[in-house]
Design a protein around this motif. Structure first.
Motif, mmCIF file in Angstrom:
data_model
loop_
_atom_site.group_PDB
_atom_site.id
_atom_site.type_symbol
_atom_site.label_atom_id
_atom_site.label_comp_id
_atom_site.label_asym_id
_atom_site.label_seq_id
_atom_site.Cartn_x
_atom_site.Cartn_y
_atom_site.Cartn_z
ATOM 1 N N ARG A 507 0.781 -1.169 -0.118
ATOM 2 C CA ARG A 507 -0.089 -0.035 -0.193
ATOM 3 C C ARG A 507 0.767 1.204 0.164
ATOM 4 N N THR A 508 0.340 1.963 -0.652
ATOM 5 C CA THR A 508 0.848 3.711 -0.446
ATOM 6 C C THR A 508 0.141 4.542 0.634
ATOM 7 N N ASP A 509 0.492 4.121 1.961
ATOM 8 C CA ASP A 509 -0.257 4.915 2.900
ATOM 9 C C ASP A 509 0.527 6.249 3.054
ATOM 10 N N PRO A 510 -0.180 7.258 3.779
ATOM 11 C CA PRO A 510 0.581 8.418 4.143
ATOM 12 C C PRO A 510 1.602 8.061 5.072
ATOM 13 N N PRO A 511 2.661 8.981 5.321
ATOM 14 C CA PRO A 511 3.706 8.867 6.178
ATOM 15 C C PRO A 511 3.470 8.612 7.489
ATOM 16 N N GLU A 512 2.494 9.333 8.072
ATOM 17 C CA GLU A 512 1.868 9.292 9.352
ATOM 18 C C GLU A 512 1.404 7.809 9.643
ATOM 19 N N VAL A 513 0.704 7.247 8.801
ATOM 20 C CA VAL A 513 0.138 5.961 8.856
ATOM 21 C C VAL A 513 1.386 4.828 8.885
ATOM 22 N N GLU A 519 5.791 1.686 14.284
ATOM 23 C CA GLU A 519 5.874 1.707 15.750
ATOM 24 C C GLU A 519 5.065 0.370 16.236
ATOM 25 N N TYR A 520 4.045 0.028 15.377
ATOM 26 C CA TYR A 520 3.415 -1.309 15.814
ATOM 27 C C TYR A 520 4.056 -2.499 15.739
ATOM 28 N N ILE A 521 4.851 -2.478 14.641
ATOM 29 C CA ILE A 521 5.771 -3.588 14.354
ATOM 30 C C ILE A 521 7.020 -3.727 15.582
ATOM 31 N N THR A 522 7.555 -2.434 15.906
ATOM 32 C CA THR A 522 8.486 -2.209 17.189
ATOM 33 C C THR A 522 7.951 -3.009 18.267
ATOM 34 N N GLU A 523 6.563 -2.772 18.600
ATOM 35 C CA GLU A 523 5.853 -2.976 19.922
ATOM 36 C C GLU A 523 5.719 -4.565 19.820
ATOM 37 N N LEU A 524 5.485 -4.940 18.744
ATOM 38 C CA LEU A 524 5.388 -6.732 18.710
ATOM 39 C C LEU A 524 6.650 -7.287 18.642
ATOM 40 N N THR A 525 7.765 -6.541 18.128
ATOM 41 C CA THR A 525 9.265 -7.307 18.311
ATOM 42 C C THR A 525 9.526 -7.233 19.768
#
Length: 533
Positions: A507-513, A519-525
């Motif tokens: 996807r080509t989501d906005p930079p904020e998304v 950040e969510y991936i970092t939390e999961l890690t």
């Protein structure tokens, strides 16, 4: 003529009957033996045919075979084939342990001894027959119908044969005692042949005791007439002839003849079938008896009938005819020489006939023969028989005593030998020698115990090693389970991380998304690292 054709017809019918029958049929063997017995006093050839057929079918039926042998022995006795009869009766005793047939054989042996004047042997067989009869009376309730009929015949025949013997040796009291034991209204009624035998033996003389001689003669005559009439109804030529012969002897007495004819006119008319005058009636009856005995085939009775006919000729002073009858009695069949008592009576009559014709040489010769034979035949051998029995018993007791003494000596000898052997054994074996096996056993037992202890220690060590392996395996199992649990716990987080990465790539989501996703991936890690820690 009817008696000549009858055996052939019976043999033919019997052959046809047996062709459909199987071997070893005991019921059929008994039936054949009963038929053989039924023809005893009617026709000897029929008696023999039925008995031989029974023997052929008896197979392993020893009692039936023995009964057939008894029937054949009866025929042999009638034909005076005494040696053959002796063998047949001895075969009965050897063939079966049936007490009834052995009893019948003993009774026939008694008759054989009476005929041959073997007076001592007669008592041996008589005593044996009495002991068998006592045993049979104790078990009579266990007998079959056929065996009971045989026992009735044998017991009555036993008494009649004994009475006949006692009569001929001059023991009148014993003769009467033997025959009065028969109840004429009892079981004898089941056997017509034995009824006829009883009537004849009572009527033939010496048994009936009436108040006067005339009444005695009349009673005996009535018994003989009952025998004659019953024999004709029963179609028994043997007993018909016996009755005729006995009546003929009664009519030979001048005093008895006139009274019997006067007191029994109707009966005399019945018996005088040839319408003979009174003076010739006795001879006519004797001739008829001789003819019947000849057709029947009884050698002994034929000779006796010739003697009776000779007496009739003697009474009317026809000495040549009397001599002819007596000579015929002696020469017709040499088998009669086996019966000393019969030969003695013929020789006695010959002595009188030769004396009447003034032939002193032949008269004296026959008189000497008669006296010698009478001395042999008329002696009662009861005491000799008892003496022989006591001697045999004494021998048996002596043998038993010797056997006991020998056993005692043997036991004593064995005891002495065993005592010597024990002493030698005690001397040859010391205490150490006796204890040596025990020591060897102790040594083997200690060695065995050591081997068992070593084996036990090895088993203990193996158990310890196996216990450590078990603990290690349990620990390894726990670690493996913990790892599996960890994997199962972090797999959802990895799936979420893979999903977020996939969205970032596709996807080509906005930079904020996108920044939020990182950040969510970092939390999961971080969470996965926490689980790993």
């Amino acid at each position: 003529m009817r008696f000549k054709l009858l055996p052939t017809l019976l043999a033919f019918l019997l052959t046809m009957l047996l062709s459909a029958c199987g071997s070893g049929d005991t019921a059929l063997v008994d039936e054949l033996n009963e038929e053989s017995y039924a023809w005893h006093y009617r026709n000897l050839d029929s008696t023999k045919v039925y008995a031989q057929r029974a023997m052929q079918l008896a197979d392993s039926y020893d009692d039936g075979y023995a009964e057939a042998l008894n029937n054949l022995a009866f025929v042999s006795l009638a034909k005076m084939q005494y040696r053959q009869a002796q063998r047949q009766l001895e075969d009965v005793l050897a063939k079966t342990d049936n007490q009834i047939e052995q009893f019948v054989a003993d009774v026939q042996l008694m008759r054989l001894c009476q005929r041959e004047s073997r007076n001592k042997d007669f008592y041996d067989y008589r005593e044996r027959a009495e002991s068998r009869l006592k045993r049979l009376r104790e078990d009579v309730s266990m007998l079959s119908a056929h065996e009971k009929r045989r026992l009735i015949y044998a017991e009555i025949e036993f008494r009649i044969v004994a009475s006949t013997y006692f009569f001929y040796v001059g023991l009148s009291d014993q003769a009467i005692g033997a025959i009065v034991g028969i109840d004429p209204n009892g079981f004898i009624r089941q056997d017509t042949a034995q009824v006829l035998s009883y009537l004849y033996n009572i009527g033939s003389g010496g048994i009936v005791k009436e108040p006067t001689p005339e009444e005695t003669v009349q009673t005996e005559f009535e018994y003989l007439m009952r025998c004659y009439v019953t024999a004709r109804e029963f179609e028994s030529p043997y007993w018909e002839a016996q009755a005729l012969q006995a009546i003929s002897e009664r009519l030979q007495q001048p005093g008895q003849c006139a009274r019997l004819i006067a007191d029994n006119a109707a009966i005399m008319q019945y018996i005088n079938v040839d319408d003979m005058p009174d003076s010739l009636l006795a001879g006519n009856l004797a001739q008829r008896a001789l003819d019947l005995f000849t057709r029947y085939g009884d050698v002994y009775q034929v000779a006796g009938a010739n003697r009776t006919l000779a007496e009739c000729y003697w009474q009317i002073h026809d000495y040549s005819s009397s001599l002819f009858c007596l000579t015929r009695a002696l020469q017709q069949d040499s088998a009669i020489n086996q019966a000393p008592d019969l030969v003695a009576s013929i020789r006695e009559q010959l002595c009188l006939v030769y004396s009447a014709v003034d032939d002193k040489v032949n008269s004296d010769r026959n008189r000497n023969i008669y006296l010698d034979l009478q001395e042999q035949t008329r002696q009662d051998r009861l005491l000799e028989a008892r003496a022989d029995k006591l001697l045999n018993s004494s021998r048996q007791l002596n043998l038993m005593l010797l056997a006991v003494i020998a056993m005692v000596v043997l036991v004593v000898v064995l005891l002495v030998m065993f005592d010597r052997m024990r002493r030698r054994s005690d001397e040859s074996f010391s205490l150490d020698a006796l204890l040596s096996p025990l020591r060897q056993w102790q040594k083997r037992n200690e060695q065995h115990n050591e081997e068992v202890e070593e084996s036990y220690e090895e088993l203990q060590e193996q158990m310890e090693v196996e216990r450590l392996h078990l603990q290690q395996n349990k620990r390894r199992n726990l670690e493996q389970r913990a790892k599996i649990l960890l994997v199962n716990s972090v797999m959802p987080f990895i799936d979420r991380m893979a999903n977020e990465v996939k969205r970032l790539l596709n996807r080509t989501d906005p930079p904020e998304v996108r920044h939020q996703r990182y950040e969510y991936i970092t939390e999961l890690t971080d969470t996965i690292n926490d689980y790993n820690n």
